[in-house]
Design a protein around this motif. Structure first.
Motif, mmCIF file in Angstrom:
data_model
loop_
_atom_site.group_PDB
_atom_site.id
_atom_site.type_symbol
_atom_site.label_atom_id
_atom_site.label_comp_id
_atom_site.label_asym_id
_atom_site.label_seq_id
_atom_site.Cartn_x
_atom_site.Cartn_y
_atom_site.Cartn_z
ATOM 1 N N PHE A 1 0.791 -1.272 0.105
ATOM 2 C CA PHE A 1 -0.215 -0.008 -0.215
ATOM 3 C C PHE A 1 0.947 1.278 0.087
ATOM 4 O O PHE A 1 0.655 2.193 -0.705
ATOM 5 C CB PHE A 1 -0.825 -0.089 1.235
ATOM 6 C CG PHE A 1 -1.593 1.309 1.375
ATOM 7 C CD1 PHE A 1 -2.965 1.682 0.649
ATOM 8 C CD2 PHE A 1 -1.357 2.307 2.300
ATOM 9 C CE1 PHE A 1 -3.397 2.812 0.681
ATOM 10 C CE2 PHE A 1 -1.949 3.313 2.355
ATOM 11 C CZ PHE A 1 -2.906 3.692 1.983
ATOM 12 N N ILE A 2 1.829 1.154 0.899
ATOM 13 C CA ILE A 2 2.835 2.208 0.906
ATOM 14 C C ILE A 2 3.373 2.584 -0.623
ATOM 15 O O ILE A 2 3.593 3.771 -0.916
ATOM 16 C CB ILE A 2 3.860 2.181 1.985
ATOM 17 C CG1 ILE A 2 3.116 2.355 3.504
ATOM 18 C CG2 ILE A 2 4.936 3.267 1.806
ATOM 19 C CD1 ILE A 2 4.068 1.886 4.702
ATOM 20 N N THR A 3 3.965 1.574 -1.062
ATOM 21 C CA THR A 3 4.675 1.651 -2.346
ATOM 22 C C THR A 3 3.509 2.064 -3.558
ATOM 23 O O THR A 3 4.043 3.059 -4.481
ATOM 24 C CB THR A 3 5.110 0.330 -2.994
ATOM 25 O OG1 THR A 3 6.132 -0.237 -1.625
ATOM 26 C CG2 THR A 3 5.779 0.341 -4.005
ATOM 27 N N TRP A 4 2.246 1.402 -3.239
ATOM 28 C CA TRP A 4 1.199 2.066 -4.297
ATOM 29 C C TRP A 4 0.982 3.679 -4.316
ATOM 30 O O TRP A 4 0.739 4.331 -5.089
ATOM 31 C CB TRP A 4 0.071 1.010 -4.028
ATOM 32 C CG TRP A 4 -1.341 1.934 -4.730
ATOM 33 C CD1 TRP A 4 -1.593 1.733 -6.109
ATOM 34 C CD2 TRP A 4 -2.134 2.598 -4.274
ATOM 35 N NE1 TRP A 4 -2.632 2.232 -6.294
ATOM 36 C CE2 TRP A 4 -3.259 2.808 -5.453
ATOM 37 C CE3 TRP A 4 -2.294 3.247 -2.869
ATOM 38 C CZ2 TRP A 4 -4.349 3.593 -5.069
ATOM 39 C CZ3 TRP A 4 -3.582 4.032 -2.933
ATOM 40 C CH2 TRP A 4 -4.313 4.263 -3.865
ATOM 41 N N LEU A 5 0.916 4.032 -2.846
ATOM 42 C CA LEU A 5 0.605 5.349 -2.610
ATOM 43 C C LEU A 5 1.785 6.080 -3.253
ATOM 44 O O LEU A 5 1.639 7.283 -4.022
ATOM 45 C CB LEU A 5 0.572 5.626 -1.142
ATOM 46 C CG LEU A 5 0.089 6.976 -0.742
ATOM 47 C CD1 LEU A 5 -1.306 7.483 -1.015
ATOM 48 C CD2 LEU A 5 0.211 7.035 0.908
ATOM 49 N N ASN A 6 3.063 6.011 -3.121
ATOM 50 C CA ASN A 6 4.060 6.745 -3.737
ATOM 51 C C ASN A 6 4.036 6.533 -5.191
ATOM 52 O O ASN A 6 4.283 7.744 -5.947
ATOM 53 C CB ASN A 6 5.607 5.941 -3.310
ATOM 54 C CG ASN A 6 6.581 6.777 -3.684
ATOM 55 O OD1 ASN A 6 6.719 8.011 -3.462
ATOM 56 N ND2 ASN A 6 7.599 5.979 -4.389
ATOM 57 N N GLU A 7 3.672 5.558 -5.812
ATOM 58 C CA GLU A 7 3.583 5.490 -7.177
ATOM 59 C C GLU A 7 2.410 6.455 -7.817
ATOM 60 O O GLU A 7 2.609 6.913 -8.998
ATOM 61 C CB GLU A 7 3.222 3.989 -7.701
ATOM 62 C CG GLU A 7 4.608 3.076 -7.681
ATOM 63 C CD GLU A 7 4.141 1.621 -8.074
ATOM 64 O OE1 GLU A 7 3.010 1.501 -8.148
ATOM 65 O OE2 GLU A 7 5.338 0.840 -7.948
ATOM 66 N N CYS A 8 1.418 6.536 -6.951
ATOM 67 C CA CYS A 8 0.145 7.275 -7.419
ATOM 68 C C CYS A 8 0.739 8.828 -7.440
ATOM 69 O O CYS A 8 0.140 9.748 -8.343
ATOM 70 C CB CYS A 8 -0.992 7.146 -6.475
ATOM 71 S SG CYS A 8 -2.176 5.794 -6.724
ATOM 72 N N PHE A 9 1.614 9.094 -6.417
ATOM 73 C CA PHE A 9 1.996 10.507 -6.399
ATOM 74 C C PHE A 9 2.630 10.762 -7.385
ATOM 75 O O PHE A 9 2.840 11.938 -8.199
ATOM 76 C CB PHE A 9 2.679 10.853 -5.112
ATOM 77 C CG PHE A 9 1.962 11.205 -3.990
ATOM 78 C CD1 PHE A 9 0.945 12.557 -3.978
ATOM 79 C CD2 PHE A 9 1.504 10.446 -2.841
ATOM 80 C CE1 PHE A 9 0.291 13.104 -2.727
ATOM 81 C CE2 PHE A 9 0.776 10.854 -1.838
ATOM 82 C CZ PHE A 9 0.077 11.958 -1.743
ATOM 83 N N GLN A 10 3.739 9.849 -7.762
ATOM 84 C CA GLN A 10 4.695 10.154 -8.956
ATOM 85 C C GLN A 10 3.983 10.008 -10.405
ATOM 86 O O GLN A 10 4.548 10.681 -11.286
ATOM 87 C CB GLN A 10 5.890 8.841 -8.985
ATOM 88 C CG GLN A 10 6.811 9.092 -7.965
ATOM 89 C CD GLN A 10 7.546 7.846 -7.763
ATOM 90 O OE1 GLN A 10 7.512 6.851 -8.584
ATOM 91 N NE2 GLN A 10 8.616 7.797 -6.942
ATOM 92 N N ALA A 11 2.769 9.462 -10.405
ATOM 93 C CA ALA A 11 2.104 9.334 -11.661
ATOM 94 C C ALA A 11 1.203 10.403 -11.984
ATOM 95 O O ALA A 11 0.413 10.770 -13.028
ATOM 96 C CB ALA A 11 1.264 8.124 -11.741
ATOM 97 N N GLN A 12 1.250 11.293 -11.104
ATOM 98 C CA GLN A 12 0.236 12.528 -11.468
ATOM 99 C C GLN A 12 0.796 13.531 -12.378
ATOM 100 O O GLN A 12 1.961 13.643 -12.693
ATOM 101 C CB GLN A 12 0.421 13.483 -9.792
ATOM 102 C CG GLN A 12 -0.476 12.765 -8.752
ATOM 103 C CD GLN A 12 -1.927 12.655 -8.905
ATOM 104 O OE1 GLN A 12 -2.553 13.388 -9.695
ATOM 105 N NE2 GLN A 12 -2.580 11.683 -8.387
ATOM 106 N N LYS A 13 -0.343 14.419 -13.052
ATOM 107 C CA LYS A 13 0.170 15.035 -14.328
ATOM 108 C C LYS A 13 0.823 16.140 -13.859
ATOM 109 O O LYS A 13 1.913 16.847 -14.427
ATOM 110 C CB LYS A 13 -1.087 15.299 -15.133
ATOM 111 C CG LYS A 13 -1.806 13.861 -15.702
ATOM 112 C CD LYS A 13 -2.873 14.582 -16.429
ATOM 113 C CE LYS A 13 -3.629 13.480 -17.144
ATOM 114 N NZ LYS A 13 -4.932 13.768 -17.807
ATOM 115 N N ASP A 14 0.619 16.859 -12.542
ATOM 116 C CA ASP A 14 1.136 18.001 -12.261
ATOM 117 C C ASP A 14 2.132 17.635 -11.317
ATOM 118 O O ASP A 14 2.052 17.722 -9.954
ATOM 119 C CB ASP A 14 0.039 18.754 -11.595
ATOM 120 C CG ASP A 14 0.427 20.302 -11.037
ATOM 121 O OD1 ASP A 14 1.714 20.435 -11.579
ATOM 122 O OD2 ASP A 14 -0.337 21.177 -10.833
ATOM 123 N N ALA A 15 3.322 17.385 -11.992
ATOM 124 C CA ALA A 15 4.356 16.929 -11.267
ATOM 125 C C ALA A 15 5.076 17.842 -10.161
ATOM 126 O O ALA A 15 5.396 17.421 -8.976
ATOM 127 C CB ALA A 15 5.636 16.552 -12.201
#
Length: 394
Positions: A163-177
């Motif tokens: 879950f922690i890894t998934w949360l980090n990937e979600c933030f990194q995948a955001q369009k507004d980097a």
């Protein structure tokens, strides 16, 4: 029969998106079924606790069971183990009967999501059955439950890290980097601040004397592990960022706090436990919160079968089940062993005080080993791609 009727895809979709009443009225849907299984699990927890703390009132009734002798062998620690064994049998049978289910509207899908009267009778029968077994068999189950509870902790650990890894990937995948980077830094800074504050408070509460070497070691080593995870995560070859080690730091600080808090009452280094040794409203509330947290953790881990799939299926079929039924029941089966260990302090020959949960030196060391294992698994998840890649190139 209501639970055996066939439901086409359109009506099935209507049940999925309908109200709770519609979902309960139509038995064949897995979305509400998981909550019913969670309530059954909560009932088993409450029954085990009642037999441990207030079972003396049922002493006369217990004498009716052949293997209870004077009634005491079905109360206290053994009462917890007997209820746990019945709960384990129920969910393990459900695991065997639903593992491998892949399609909705199949017979095993209907069995998982419906037939509640039959399953209620089965649960009551399986809960009663252990009280007919001899004490020696229950003691054997208690020893095996140590292993099953360990399996549950490992599954929960992997689920949390995923879950922690998934949360980090979600933030990194955001369009507004750029904006996302600010949010990540803010969240990571808050997490590290809470970690440092938690470590300071543990030193204040649980190291009242320089002779408390064990607590000093636990807390200092936790601080070192946070630094180790951060250093590895920020290594140029890993480059996993600040967020995941910060959130993992929160997790290991929490486990360390739970471990030290589990130390027996009366220890000079655990004055917080000494001050709460008398049963008051705070003790009762703490117990209830711990019990509910354990049930919620079991439920949330059970529906998270995705993190244990080696190959992710991006194009999921429309009639695919929403979560792994077999995995869901397996987690609850091991969770039945886990709640037994919490209620007996991981020591089947140890009697617990009323309104206490997970107290004793065995509980403390289980928590500490779980903390170290969590850090080990997290670090391996960081370095494994690099190690495997280097092996492939050689």
């Amino acid at each position: 029969m209501e639970t055996g009727t066939s439901i086409d895809n359109n009506s099935y979709e209507g049940i999925k998106n309908g109200s709770w009443f519609i979902q309960f009225r139509n038995g064949c849907n897995p979305w509400m079924a998981r909550y019913v299984y969670g309530l059954i699990f909560l009932f088993a927890n409450l029954l085990a606790w009642a037999l441990r703390d207030y079972g003396r009132g049922a002493l006369t009734e217990m004498k009716k069971f052949k293997n209870c002798e004077d009634g005491r062998e079905c109360l206290g620690t053994e009462g917890v183990l007997r209820v746990s064994f019945g709960c384990f049998l129920f969910y393990f049978i459900m695991f065997l009967s639903t593992v491998g289910t892949s399609k909705t509207n199949s017979s095993r899908d209907k069995w998982h999501s419906g037939w509640w009267f039959a399953k209620l009778v089965m649960f009551l029968g399986l809960t009663t059955f252990p009280f007919l077994l001899p004490s020696s068999f229950i003691q054997l189950y208690g020893e095996i439950a140590h292993f099953g509870a360990g399996v549950f902790l490992l599954i929960q650990l992997i689920s949390i890290i995923s879950f922690i890894t998934w949360l980090n990937e979600c933030f990194q995948a955001q369009k507004d980097a750029e904006r996302c980077h600010v949010h990540v830094m803010l969240l990571a800074t808050t997490a590290y601040t809470v970690c440092i504050l938690g470590v300071i408070l543990m030193y204040i509460w649980y190291v009242p004397d320089p002779s408390c070497l064990l607590n000093i070691f636990f807390i200092t080593w936790t601080l070192f592990l946070i630094q180790l995870m951060t250093s590895i995560s920020l290594h140029p070859k890993v480059n996993a960022g600040f967020l995941t080690p910060a959130l993992m730091g929160l997790y290991v600080v929490f486990i360390c706090w739970c471990a030290i808090r589990s130390e027996p009452v009366g220890e000079i280094c655990n004055r917080k436990a000494e001050s709460s040794s008398k049963t008051d409203w705070l003790t009762i509330i703490s117990f209830v919160v711990a019990l509910l947290a354990m049930v919620i953790a079991t439920f949330s881990t059970g529906v998270d079968s995705q993190c244990f799939q080696f190959r992710k299926d991006e194009n999921q079929e429309e009639d695919a089940i929403p979560y792994g039924y077999g995995f869901f029941h397996f987690v609850f089966a091991t969770g039945a062993m886990y709640f037994a260990m919490l209620l007996v302090g991981w020591n089947i020959h140890h009697s617990m005080k009323k309104w206490t949960i997970d107290v004793g030196w065995t509980s403390t060391w289980v928590r500490i080993v779980n903390e170290w294992l969590a850090v080990g698994v997290y670090i391996w998840m960081l370095v494994a791609p690099i190690v495997l890649k280097s092996r492939q190139t050689t």
